[in-house]
Design an enzyme around this catalytic site. Sequence first.
Site, PDB file in Angstrom:
ATOM      1  N   LYS A 167      29.131 -58.904   0.517  1.00 37.48           N
ATOM      2  CA  LYS A 167      29.303 -57.644   1.245  1.00 37.48           C
ATOM      3  C   LYS A 167      30.671 -57.101   0.817  1.00 37.48           C
ATOM      4  CE  LYS A 167      28.098 -54.570   4.359  1.00 37.48           C
ATOM      5  NZ  LYS A 167      27.000 -53.601   4.114  1.00 37.48           N
ATOM      6  N   ASP A 178      22.361 -68.721   5.016  1.00 43.39           N
ATOM      7  CA  ASP A 178      21.580 -69.164   6.180  1.00 43.39           C
ATOM      8  C   ASP A 178      20.519 -68.122   6.505  1.00 43.39           C
ATOM      9  OD1 ASP A 178      20.879 -70.600   8.542  1.00 43.39           O
ATOM     10  OD2 ASP A 178      22.025 -69.140   9.707  1.00 43.39           O
ATOM     11  N   ASP A 208      16.060 -68.124   5.419  1.00 44.48           N
ATOM     12  CA  ASP A 208      14.945 -68.026   6.374  1.00 44.48           C
ATOM     13  C   ASP A 208      14.000 -66.902   5.954  1.00 44.48           C
ATOM     14  OD1 ASP A 208      15.994 -70.033   8.017  1.00 44.48           O
ATOM     15  OD2 ASP A 208      15.490 -68.939   9.848  1.00 44.48           O
ATOM     16  N   TYR A 255      31.384 -70.353   9.109  1.00 50.26           N
ATOM     17  CA  TYR A 255      30.905 -71.546   9.817  1.00 50.26           C
ATOM     18  C   TYR A 255      32.048 -72.517  10.129  1.00 50.26           C
ATOM     19  CZ  TYR A 255      25.814 -71.094   9.595  1.00 50.26           C
ATOM     20  OH  TYR A 255      24.516 -70.718   9.799  1.00 50.26           O
ATOM     21  N   ASP A 267      22.878 -56.500   2.643  1.00 47.66           N
ATOM     22  CA  ASP A 267      21.890 -55.661   3.346  1.00 47.66           C
ATOM     23  C   ASP A 267      20.780 -55.227   2.393  1.00 47.66           C
ATOM     24  OD1 ASP A 267      23.865 -54.193   2.047  1.00 47.66           O
ATOM     25  OD2 ASP A 267      23.992 -52.626   3.559  1.00 47.66           O
TER      26      ASP A 267
HETATM   27  C1  IPM Z   1      20.178 -74.310   8.764  1.00 48.16           C
HETATM   28  C2  IPM Z   1      20.345 -74.233  10.261  1.00 48.16           C
HETATM   29  C3  IPM Z   1      21.759 -74.653  10.593  1.00 48.16           C
HETATM   30  C4  IPM Z   1      22.699 -73.691   9.922  1.00 48.16           C
HETATM   31  C5  IPM Z   1      22.052 -74.758  12.110  1.00 48.16           C
HETATM   32  C6  IPM Z   1      21.045 -75.639  12.806  1.00 48.16           C
HETATM   33  C7  IPM Z   1      23.451 -75.216  12.366  1.00 48.16           C
HETATM   34  O1  IPM Z   1      20.046 -72.958  10.722  1.00 48.16           O
HETATM   35  O2  IPM Z   1      20.343 -75.413   8.207  1.00 48.16           O
HETATM   36  O3  IPM Z   1      19.862 -73.299   8.153  1.00 48.16           O
HETATM   37  O4  IPM Z   1      22.984 -72.605  10.451  1.00 48.16           O
HETATM   38  O5  IPM Z   1      23.196 -74.017   8.839  1.00 48.16           O
HETATM   39 MN    MN Z   2      19.269 -71.623   9.208  1.00 49.66          MN
END
Ligand code: IPM
Ligand code: MN
Length: 357
Positions: A191, A248, A252, A142, A224
């Site tokens: 990884k 990240d 999710d 990042y 993975d």
């Molecule tokens: C998160 C979001 C951010 C990230 C984006 C919006 C930059 O997806 O906070 O998870 O990738 O960190």
């Molecule tokens: Mn995110």
Amino acid sequence: MKFDIAVLDGDGIGPEICAAAIDVLNKIGQKYQHIFNFKHYDIGGAAIDKFGEPLPESTVKGCLESDSVLLGAVGGYKWDNLPGDKRPEKGLLGIRKAMGLYSNIRPAKLWKSLAGASPLKPKLVENGVDIIIVRELTGGIYFGKREHGTKDGEEYAEDTETYSVKEIERIAAIALELASKRSKRLVSVDKANVLETSRLWRRTVHAYAAENYPDITVEDVLVDNMAMQLVKNPAQFDVVVTSNMFGDILSDEAAQITGSIGMLASSSLGDGKRGLYEPIHGSAPDIAGKDICNPLATVLAASMMLRDSFGLTDESKEIENAVQKMLDKGYRTADIYEEGAIKVGCRKAAELICGEI
Ligand code: IPM
Ligand code: MN
């Protein structure tokens, strides 16, 4: 007590969910006699429209002068075609960096009243899901060197991942401390079969754990395999530590397993007590301004702020309980609505939570 809170409403549903969290904080303030001072600053698309940049200096200053920061969400279709360093997301990355928030805690917990919302088979989640993902937040790909250009007549792009021992150690320390208060097990995701940064990550996490937390079992899982294990048997995980990008992605996935991304909050902290608290979900531009979004993740983010930045444990717990009670009474926003429930909008949801306090 008195606290200055910087509010970064951001884009889309950001202003609505922040308003809901502010209502709840004010109610807590009344009950426990605290004063919360809210100052709003622009970030993301809203800041681009006003100042031509996603993170104006005034916002950084306001956050650094506050006791803690509450963030709604950033981003939207309107700004999708801007160059990388002018995008709304850059504002979020910038404020994380400027405040030195290297530790992102993302709990993925299945709320009992919402177990039916998980997309996994009931038998996979019947024993609950209660995972804490500890994501490194100010390093890795990042924030590595980027390039975009033309070489030998061909367009190319490059992003690089770098991690130092110090960066790995300080996030390992946070995860190990959390694990020491929970199951005494830590899963570290990397990884290492391919990446040099991952091999350093793995060695460093183990060395740091052996020296400082010898009673904690550290297990390595390749990213993975982790993606697969999360949907195969999520109950096996407790505290998980990983790099910025893997965190990240996996957070999710873990959030969706609980069926209610609209319920999950996260904290970002550095070395001090000042943090940034936000929902895990995005700005949902498609439903913005309609008073139908779910404010619970932001309300719960505010509750995390009370606990982790201000040390107000009872007040924090009271918010969580109020959310639980309101769900138990059958109130649901559209995203978590099930047949037989009572559908409410964002403002009404905040009102109901305040009513339970
Ligand atoms: C998160 C979001 C951010 C990230 C984006 C919006 C930059 O997806 O906070 O998870 O990738 O960190
Ligand atoms: Mn995110």
